[in-house]
Motif scaffolding. Structure first.
Motif, PDB file in Angstrom:
ATOM      1  N   PRO A  30       0.938  -1.195   0.020  1.00 56.77           N
ATOM      2  CA  PRO A  30       0.110   0.135  -0.035  1.00 56.77           C
ATOM      3  C   PRO A  30       0.942   1.520   0.019  1.00 56.77           C
ATOM      4  O   PRO A  30       2.061   1.295   0.701  1.00 56.77           O
ATOM      5  N   SER A  31       0.469   2.353  -0.571  1.00 58.12           N
ATOM      6  CA  SER A  31       1.117   3.599  -0.613  1.00 58.12           C
ATOM      7  C   SER A  31       1.582   4.226   0.688  1.00 58.12           C
ATOM      8  O   SER A  31       2.180   5.149   0.725  1.00 58.12           O
ATOM      9  N   ASP A  32       0.357   3.837   1.593  1.00 59.31           N
ATOM     10  CA  ASP A  32       0.881   4.260   2.956  1.00 59.31           C
ATOM     11  C   ASP A  32       1.347   3.192   3.999  1.00 59.31           C
ATOM     12  O   ASP A  32       1.114   3.288   5.355  1.00 59.31           O
ATOM     13  N   GLY A  33       1.812   2.227   3.276  1.00 57.05           N
ATOM     14  CA  GLY A  33       2.626   1.329   4.312  1.00 57.05           C
ATOM     15  C   GLY A  33       3.834   0.810   3.470  1.00 57.05           C
ATOM     16  O   GLY A  33       4.893   1.795   3.088  1.00 57.05           O
ATOM     17  N   TRP A  34       4.234  -0.321   3.183  1.00 54.86           N
ATOM     18  CA  TRP A  34       5.347  -0.881   2.887  1.00 54.86           C
ATOM     19  C   TRP A  34       5.288  -0.491   1.277  1.00 54.86           C
ATOM     20  O   TRP A  34       4.783  -1.363   0.509  1.00 54.86           O
ATOM     21  N   VAL A  35       5.983   0.446   0.633  1.00 48.22           N
ATOM     22  CA  VAL A  35       5.701   0.879  -0.565  1.00 48.22           C
ATOM     23  C   VAL A  35       6.885   0.135  -1.517  1.00 48.22           C
ATOM     24  O   VAL A  35       7.804   0.057  -1.058  1.00 48.22           O
ATOM     25  N   SER A  36       6.438  -0.196  -2.736  1.00 42.81           N
ATOM     26  CA  SER A  36       7.356  -0.844  -3.909  1.00 42.81           C
ATOM     27  C   SER A  36       7.723   0.235  -4.583  1.00 42.81           C
ATOM     28  O   SER A  36       6.697   0.991  -5.357  1.00 42.81           O
ATOM     29  N   SER A  37       8.673   0.299  -5.372  1.00 45.09           N
ATOM     30  CA  SER A  37       9.286   1.546  -6.032  1.00 45.09           C
ATOM     31  C   SER A  37       8.791   1.046  -7.309  1.00 45.09           C
ATOM     32  O   SER A  37       8.695   1.844  -8.354  1.00 45.09           O
ATOM     33  N   ASP A  38       8.251  -0.111  -7.709  1.00 48.09           N
ATOM     34  CA  ASP A  38       7.959  -0.358  -9.164  1.00 48.09           C
ATOM     35  C   ASP A  38       6.381  -0.599  -9.271  1.00 48.09           C
ATOM     36  O   ASP A  38       5.787  -1.224 -10.150  1.00 48.09           O
ATOM     37  N   ALA A  39       5.675  -0.443  -8.165  1.00 49.54           N
ATOM     38  CA  ALA A  39       4.155  -0.574  -8.114  1.00 49.54           C
ATOM     39  C   ALA A  39       3.510   0.354  -9.354  1.00 49.54           C
ATOM     40  O   ALA A  39       3.855   1.477  -9.444  1.00 49.54           O
ATOM     41  N   PRO A  40       2.775  -0.283 -10.079  1.00 45.06           N
ATOM     42  CA  PRO A  40       2.133   0.447 -11.117  1.00 45.06           C
ATOM     43  C   PRO A  40       0.918   1.406 -10.721  1.00 45.06           C
ATOM     44  O   PRO A  40       0.615   2.305 -11.343  1.00 45.06           O
ATOM     45  N   GLN A  42      -0.703   3.560  -7.106  1.00 42.32           N
ATOM     46  CA  GLN A  42      -0.573   3.899  -5.920  1.00 42.32           C
ATOM     47  C   GLN A  42      -2.027   3.550  -5.091  1.00 42.32           C
ATOM     48  O   GLN A  42      -2.916   4.460  -5.187  1.00 42.32           O
ATOM     49  N   ILE A  43      -2.029   2.446  -4.143  1.00 44.83           N
ATOM     50  CA  ILE A  43      -3.215   2.055  -3.511  1.00 44.83           C
ATOM     51  C   ILE A  43      -3.031   2.245  -2.050  1.00 44.83           C
ATOM     52  O   ILE A  43      -2.140   1.495  -1.580  1.00 44.83           O
ATOM     53  N   ARG A  44      -3.879   2.868  -1.304  1.00 41.31           N
ATOM     54  CA  ARG A  44      -3.776   3.006   0.067  1.00 41.31           C
ATOM     55  C   ARG A  44      -4.112   1.521   0.694  1.00 41.31           C
ATOM     56  O   ARG A  44      -4.901   0.995  -0.040  1.00 41.31           O
ATOM     57  N   LYS A  45      -4.010   1.345   1.808  1.00 36.62           N
ATOM     58  CA  LYS A  45      -4.269   0.079   2.586  1.00 36.62           C
ATOM     59  C   LYS A  45      -5.956   0.333   2.651  1.00 36.62           C
ATOM     60  O   LYS A  45      -6.567   1.396   2.976  1.00 36.62           O
ATOM     61  N   HIS A  46      -6.391  -0.886   2.348  1.00 35.62           N
ATOM     62  CA  HIS A  46      -7.863  -0.983   2.324  1.00 35.62           C
ATOM     63  C   HIS A  46      -8.424  -0.714   3.846  1.00 35.62           C
ATOM     64  O   HIS A  46      -8.267  -1.618   4.817  1.00 35.62           O
ATOM     65  N   ARG A  47      -9.181   0.334   4.101  1.00 39.87           N
ATOM     66  CA  ARG A  47      -9.864   0.301   5.310  1.00 39.87           C
ATOM     67  C   ARG A  47     -11.313   0.038   5.486  1.00 39.87           C
ATOM     68  O   ARG A  47     -11.733  -0.336   6.558  1.00 39.87           O
ATOM     69  N   CYS A  48     -11.970  -0.314   4.254  1.00 35.08           N
ATOM     70  CA  CYS A  48     -13.247  -0.857   4.361  1.00 35.08           C
ATOM     71  C   CYS A  48     -13.225  -1.542   3.084  1.00 35.08           C
ATOM     72  O   CYS A  48     -12.526  -1.435   2.102  1.00 35.08           O
ATOM     73  N   LEU A  49     -14.363  -2.244   2.940  1.00 36.25           N
ATOM     74  CA  LEU A  49     -14.666  -3.273   1.712  1.00 36.25           C
ATOM     75  C   LEU A  49     -14.974  -2.304   0.474  1.00 36.25           C
ATOM     76  O   LEU A  49     -14.345  -2.839  -0.663  1.00 36.25           O
ATOM     77  N   GLU A  50     -15.438  -1.110   0.528  1.00 38.54           N
ATOM     78  CA  GLU A  50     -15.451  -0.235  -0.650  1.00 38.54           C
ATOM     79  C   GLU A  50     -14.139   0.010  -1.095  1.00 38.54           C
ATOM     80  O   GLU A  50     -13.993   0.413  -2.343  1.00 38.54           O
ATOM     81  N   ASP A  51     -13.163   0.550  -0.294  1.00 31.46           N
ATOM     82  CA  ASP A  51     -11.669   0.570  -0.514  1.00 31.46           C
ATOM     83  C   ASP A  51     -11.521  -0.425  -1.613  1.00 31.46           C
ATOM     84  O   ASP A  51     -10.729  -0.242  -2.563  1.00 31.46           O
ATOM     85  N   ARG A  52     -11.495  -1.709  -0.857  1.00 29.13           N
ATOM     86  CA  ARG A  52     -11.045  -2.816  -1.604  1.00 29.13           C
ATOM     87  C   ARG A  52     -11.683  -3.195  -3.241  1.00 29.13           C
ATOM     88  O   ARG A  52     -11.042  -3.628  -3.966  1.00 29.13           O
ATOM     89  N   LEU A  53     -12.928  -2.933  -3.253  1.00 28.99           N
ATOM     90  CA  LEU A  53     -13.877  -2.924  -4.524  1.00 28.99           C
ATOM     91  C   LEU A  53     -13.138  -1.963  -5.490  1.00 28.99           C
ATOM     92  O   LEU A  53     -13.146  -2.182  -6.502  1.00 28.99           O
TER      93      LEU A  53
END
Length: 128
Positions: A30-40, A42-53
């Motif tokens: 997640p972009s607000d956690g353990w960030v990968s430099s090659d991530a296509p 920027q997804i924040r950690k899912h806080r609810c099911l709507e975030d994940r969807l």
């Protein structure tokens, strides 16, 4: 070829004998956690099911020909299948008949392709 491109190719090559399902689980980098430099993305950690969807919608566009579903917020599918954070499975007649290694190191499209190719040959031979 990227893993995603290899998976997309596999989906198109074996769509006649297999249905493909992507289970979107918790975000590995997640972009607000353990960030990968090659991530296509920027997804924040899912806080609810709507975030994940919302995040899963990106996967849907990346894997045409596959269905995409999401794990619940308790991550029960992730835990049950030991997916942390990507893994390949083949389920036939409600039984796991192939379990790939844990990704990213154990993620081997070639093993999945070999299994599907043998399955195709077995189908052809059973109809002769």
């Amino acid at each position: 070829m990227t893993r995603l491109a290899a998976f997309q190719r596999l989906v198109s090559q074996y769509a006649d004998i297999a249905d493909f399902l992507v289970v979107y689980i918790e975000e590995a980098h997640p972009s607000d956690g353990w960030v990968s430099s090659d991530a296509p993305y920027q997804i924040r950690k899912h806080r609810c099911l709507e975030d994940r969807l919302r995040a899963a919608q990106l996967m849907l566009s990346e894997v045409p020909g596959s269905n995409v579903v999401v794990d619940n917020m308790d991550n029960s599918s992730n835990a049950a299948y030991g997916a942390y954070f990507e893994r390949l499975y083949i389920v036939r007649d409600e039984r796991v008949v192939y379990q790939g290694g844990r990704g990213p190191e154990g993620y081997r499209i070639s093993e999945l392709r070999n299994w599907l190719e043998q399955y195709r040959k077995d189908l052809v031979n059973s109809h002769v």
